[in-house]
Design an enzyme around this catalytic site. Structure first.
Site, PDB file in Angstrom:
ATOM      1  N   ASN A   1       4.186   2.895  -9.085  1.00 35.32           N
ATOM      2  CA  ASN A   1       4.457   2.112  -7.886  1.00 35.32           C
ATOM      3  C   ASN A   1       4.130   0.661  -8.216  1.00 35.32           C
ATOM      4  OD1 ASN A   1       4.734   1.037  -5.367  1.00 35.32           O
ATOM      5  ND2 ASN A   1       3.360   2.474  -4.345  1.00 35.32           N
TER       6      ASN A   1
ATOM      7  N   ARG B   1       8.700   4.460  -7.675  1.00 32.78           N
ATOM      8  CA  ARG B   1       8.869   4.454  -6.225  1.00 32.78           C
ATOM      9  C   ARG B   1       9.581   3.153  -5.848  1.00 32.78           C
ATOM     10  NH1 ARG B   1       4.985   2.084  -1.775  1.00 32.78           N
ATOM     11  NH2 ARG B   1       6.162   2.765   0.029  1.00 32.78           N
TER      12      ARG B   1
ATOM     13  N   HIS C   1       8.566   5.897   3.865  1.00 31.57           N
ATOM     14  CA  HIS C   1       7.705   7.070   3.627  1.00 31.57           C
ATOM     15  C   HIS C   1       8.521   8.347   3.440  1.00 31.57           C
ATOM     16  CE1 HIS C   1       4.305   4.939   6.052  1.00 31.57           C
ATOM     17  NE2 HIS C   1       4.124   4.739   4.758  1.00 31.57           N
TER      18      HIS C   1
ATOM     19  N   ARG D   1      -0.085  -3.719  10.944  1.00 34.11           N
ATOM     20  CA  ARG D   1       1.243  -3.986  11.503  1.00 34.11           C
ATOM     21  C   ARG D   1       1.274  -3.661  12.997  1.00 34.11           C
ATOM     22  NH1 ARG D   1       3.658  -0.681   6.947  1.00 34.11           N
ATOM     23  NH2 ARG D   1       3.885  -2.132   5.215  1.00 34.11           N
TER      24      ARG D   1
ATOM     25  N   GLU E   1       3.066  11.911  -2.742  1.00 29.93           N
ATOM     26  CA  GLU E   1       4.336  11.256  -3.074  1.00 29.93           C
ATOM     27  C   GLU E   1       4.525  11.173  -4.589  1.00 29.93           C
ATOM     28  OE1 GLU E   1       2.725   8.354  -0.313  1.00 29.93           O
ATOM     29  OE2 GLU E   1       4.777   7.801   0.155  1.00 29.93           O
TER      30      GLU E   1
END
Ligand code: AMP
Length: 393
Positions: free
Chosen positions: A7, A88, A177, A236, A378
């Site tokens: 990532n 990713r 996601h 957020r 993930e």
């Protein structure tokens, strides 16, 4: 067979090296502050953690450092042991409706999409190029956060904005996601062992999103064009009335980018509480009776419940709710606050089961819907995709 999941961010590179014969992590690490004066390199393997401070000029140097650490610590003996690299990628837009092997066309398409993910796609390409340079003969695979959501229909993914914004600029809901929602829902499907299953996955981490999944396919999800839409998160805001832009810009003489920055980085749990973006700090502050921490927590819980209720209707019923990611897996307090608000749907928690750690059924026998905690992974999904797409078996 050893596969690396990567990532790459603008100034960081996170990785996990898997032995895919038994899907175990052999080593993992994070290289931070790439391009800055003092980088931080953290490598974990066999229960050990090594941290070094050194200059990491760019992502290529980061990959060199990573491989050197793997050699020096005898995690691998030769470079050929690494059979594939999975990356990713946050935004696959409408170009990528599936994950794929990386070639020059894929790289340029990922770059073309950077307007939709300015913080991410360019950084991912830097990571891809760094690995291509160091491991030119090793297959690399792109795994998009958005592909799982490509099954949403246009009534769901279109905004009610001028249609030309969509046709000209690709303004629509893409979600995020996806790899996590796919991983968790596939485990849940297996547990339910039922045809046409109806599942809601609550991925509640620092970033957070909810997904409605029918028979293994995404029907709707809370994140939108970018991860800013949906429920309030660590920093957020989630959904707001866009008129706020006009008001704040006039009152505080701020640009659109400055306001977006505040909505991405200074809002959510942090913005409301004024204390922290970390739900552990919020829970501690609530115990000390700090009202704004309670407010931040309650706003997040309410918005999560709003989504669950609306997806219950959308799916025309529900078999299971799954909690995953940092908060979903670890915060029994958040799970209880959410499920306690679902009594009208005959959904009930077993308070003792809710206190357990790891993968568990946490609903009571009376509950009409099963509630699970399913830890996400993930990285292993990315490594599985490398094996599948590079035909490594
Ligand atoms: P993630 O983005 O999935 O890594 O999740 C990170 C978030 O999980 C952190 O910011 C914390 O808010 C939350 N978290 C992790 N462990 C716990 C815990 N034991 N209790 C409550 N929240 C936790």
């Amino acid at each position: 067979m050893k596969i690396i999941s990567v990532n790459a961010g603008s100034s960081s590179l996170k990785f996990q090296l898997f032995e895919m014969d038994n899907e175990t992590t052999i080593a993992s690490g994070l290289i931070e502050r790439i391009g800055l004066e003092q980088g931080i390199v953290t490598i974990k393997y066999s229960g050990k953690k090594i941290v070094n401070n050194l200059e990491v000029k760019d992502h290529k140097v980061a990959v060199d450092i990573l491989l050197k650490a793997l050699f020096e610590n005898h995690i691998i003996e030769t470079i050929d042991e690494i059979k594939g690299v999975g990356h990713r990628i946050v935004q696959g837009g409408e170009i990528f409706d599936s994950n794929c092997l990386i070639n020059q066309k894929v790289v340029s398409d990922i770059l073309d999409l950077q307007e939709l993910a300015p913080l991410h796609n360019k950084a991912h390409v830097t990571g891809i190029n760094a690995f291509l340079e160091v491991l030119p003969n090793t297959p690399e695979v792109a795994v998009f956060d958005t592909t799982f959501h490509r099954t949403m229909d246009e009534v769901t993914y279109l905004y009610a904005t001028p249609y030309e914004w969509y046709t000209k600029y690709g303004i629509r809901k893409y979600g995020a996601h996806g790899t996590s929602h796919q991983y968790v829902s596939s485990i849940c499907n297996h547990l339910l062992n039922k045809k046409d299953s109806k599942i809601i996955v609550c991925h509640l981490g620092n970033g957070a999103s909810i997904c409605a999944i029918r028979d293994g396919k995404c029907i709707d999800t809370s994140m939108g064009l970018t991860p800013l839409e949906g429920i309030p998160m660590g920093t957020r805001s989630g959904n707001i009335d866009p008129t706020i832009f006009g008001v704040i810009s006039k009152k505080e003489n701020k640009t659109i980018d400055e306001i977006l920055n505040a909505l991405n980085k200074e809002s959510g749990l942090l913005g409301v509480s004024g204390i922290s973006s970390d739900s552990r700090d919020i829970e501690d502050a609530m115990k000390s009776g700090i009202k704004r921490a309670e407010l931040a927590f309650n706003i997040q819980v309410k918005r999560i419940v709003d989504y669950i209720a609306s997806y219950y209707v959308l799916l025309e019923g529900l078999d299971a709710i799954c909690f995953t990611a940092g908060i979903g897996e670890n915060s029994s307090v958040t799970r209880k606050a959410i499920v306690d608000k679902l009594k009208v749907l005959n959904i009930y928690l077993d308070e003792d089961l809710n206190k357990l750690r790891g993968q568990n059924l946490i609903s009571s026998k009376e509950s009409s819907v099963k509630v699970y905690v399913i830890p996400t992974n993930e990285e292993v999904m990315i490594a599985r995709e490398v094996i599948r797409l590079a035909n490594l078996k």
